[in-house]
Design a protein around this motif. Sequence first.
Motif, short mmCIF file in Angstrom:
data_model
loop_
_atom_site.label_atom_id
_atom_site.label_comp_id
_atom_site.label_asym_id
_atom_site.label_seq_id
_atom_site.Cartn_x
_atom_site.Cartn_y
_atom_site.Cartn_z
N ARG A 85 -0.63 -45.96 -37.66
CA ARG A 85 -0.65 -47.33 -37.13
C ARG A 85 -0.12 -48.38 -38.12
O ARG A 85 0.65 -49.26 -37.73
CB ARG A 85 -2.07 -47.69 -36.67
N PRO A 86 -0.51 -48.34 -39.41
CA PRO A 86 0.07 -49.32 -40.35
C PRO A 86 1.59 -49.18 -40.47
O PRO A 86 2.31 -50.19 -40.47
CB PRO A 86 -0.63 -48.98 -41.68
N GLY A 87 2.07 -47.94 -40.56
CA GLY A 87 3.51 -47.73 -40.64
C GLY A 87 4.22 -48.17 -39.38
O GLY A 87 5.32 -48.74 -39.43
N LEU A 88 3.60 -47.92 -38.24
CA LEU A 88 4.19 -48.31 -36.95
C LEU A 88 4.32 -49.82 -36.86
O LEU A 88 5.35 -50.35 -36.41
CB LEU A 88 3.32 -47.77 -35.80
N ALA A 89 3.29 -50.55 -37.30
CA ALA A 89 3.33 -52.01 -37.25
C ALA A 89 4.45 -52.56 -38.14
O ALA A 89 5.17 -53.49 -37.75
CB ALA A 89 1.98 -52.58 -37.69
N LEU A 90 4.61 -51.98 -39.33
CA LEU A 90 5.65 -52.46 -40.25
C LEU A 90 7.05 -52.16 -39.73
O LEU A 90 7.95 -53.02 -39.80
CB LEU A 90 5.45 -51.82 -41.62
N THR A 91 7.26 -50.95 -39.22
CA THR A 91 8.59 -50.61 -38.71
C THR A 91 8.94 -51.46 -37.48
O THR A 91 10.10 -51.87 -37.33
CB THR A 91 8.68 -49.12 -38.34
N LEU A 92 7.97 -51.73 -36.65
CA LEU A 92 8.25 -52.55 -35.46
C LEU A 92 8.54 -54.00 -35.83
O LEU A 92 9.32 -54.68 -35.16
CB LEU A 92 7.08 -52.48 -34.48
N SER A 93 7.92 -54.50 -36.91
CA SER A 93 8.24 -55.86 -37.35
C SER A 93 9.69 -55.94 -37.80
O SER A 93 10.40 -56.92 -37.51
CB SER A 93 7.29 -56.29 -38.48
N GLY A 94 10.15 -54.90 -38.49
CA GLY A 94 11.56 -54.86 -38.86
C GLY A 94 12.45 -54.68 -37.65
O GLY A 94 13.56 -55.23 -37.59
N ARG A 95 11.99 -53.91 -36.68
CA ARG A 95 12.79 -53.66 -35.47
C ARG A 95 13.03 -54.95 -34.70
O ARG A 95 14.12 -55.13 -34.13
CB ARG A 95 12.07 -52.65 -34.58
N VAL A 96 12.05 -55.85 -34.65
CA VAL A 96 12.23 -57.11 -33.93
C VAL A 96 13.41 -57.89 -34.52
O VAL A 96 14.31 -58.33 -33.80
CB VAL A 96 10.94 -57.96 -33.98
N ALA A 97 13.40 -58.04 -35.85
CA ALA A 97 14.48 -58.78 -36.50
C ALA A 97 15.82 -58.06 -36.33
O ALA A 97 16.85 -58.68 -36.05
CB ALA A 97 14.16 -58.96 -37.98
N GLY A 98 15.82 -56.73 -36.50
CA GLY A 98 17.05 -55.96 -36.35
C GLY A 98 17.59 -56.00 -34.94
O GLY A 98 18.81 -56.05 -34.73
N SER A 99 16.71 -55.98 -33.95
CA SER A 99 17.14 -56.03 -32.55
C SER A 99 17.80 -57.37 -32.23
O SER A 99 18.82 -57.42 -31.52
CB SER A 99 15.96 -55.79 -31.62
N LEU A 100 17.23 -58.45 -32.72
CA LEU A 100 17.83 -59.77 -32.50
C LEU A 100 19.20 -59.86 -33.16
O LEU A 100 20.15 -60.40 -32.59
CB LEU A 100 16.90 -60.86 -33.03
N ALA A 101 19.31 -59.29 -34.38
CA ALA A 101 20.60 -59.29 -35.07
C ALA A 101 21.61 -58.43 -34.32
O ALA A 101 22.77 -58.82 -34.13
CB ALA A 101 20.41 -58.77 -36.50
#
Length: 258
Positions: A85-101
């Motif tokens: 769960r901690p790793g999932l939360a961190l990767t998804l936070s990066g995914r949000v920014a990467g998806s917008l880019a």
Amino acid sequence: MSALGQAFADVLGVSIAATPQIFLLACLAVLLGSVMQGLSGVGLGLVAAPVVILIDPSIGPGPLLVLAMLVSMLMLLRRHGPLDRPGLALTLSGRVAGSLAGAGVYALLPLSVFGLVFGLLILLGVLLTALGFSVKRTRGNLVSAGFISGVMGTLTSAGSPAIALIYHKSDGDTAKATLAAFFCASSAISILALFLTGKFSLQQALESLLFVPAMVLGFLVSGVVARWVSARQVRAMVLIVAALSATALVARSLLLLI
């Protein structure tokens, strides 16, 4: 053109369904990619996406992301391992920014260049997967992997290689369950990013429905053949098919640009 293909083309405006041969080829790519995804946790984007885009670049990544989200839901139901769960939360936070880019880049790319960028990113994904090295699981690396996955996944629907490097040597059940949860949520994030930039429409959502039967069938087949093939064999097949189709896509795109 068959009556079924004509109906698809007329109702949805889907050029990929304009002839039964083209439509069946695209369905075969989705089926094969879904089998690979069910067996190894990755493969739908790497295998199916370059073939579908090679057939019709105007489809874009949206419908493939819908399929990726649905097959990840099925994988999450099949695999009941504990989530990181901690790793999932961190990767998804990066995914949000990467998806917008990624969505921003896609909105600016002319269709004539998209196929070339798409093919090169798939080849990059193949290279990352083939190298097979592991990245240390730190907060910074998790966020960075999520961001790279967001850019690649939103542009190509194949965002798995970057994030798989983090979980390459993790516990099998935990890694598979976490990757399935990540791909399910991250595909939805990328779809939303494309929608916000005007690059995902109702027509594209309907286009994805054409391939759902092939995706479900491939996933079911993966459960049957899992006892006969090893993860290494599946990985090799994914890389070969993805490399060949992406190379063909790059070659065609370059010829069209010359």
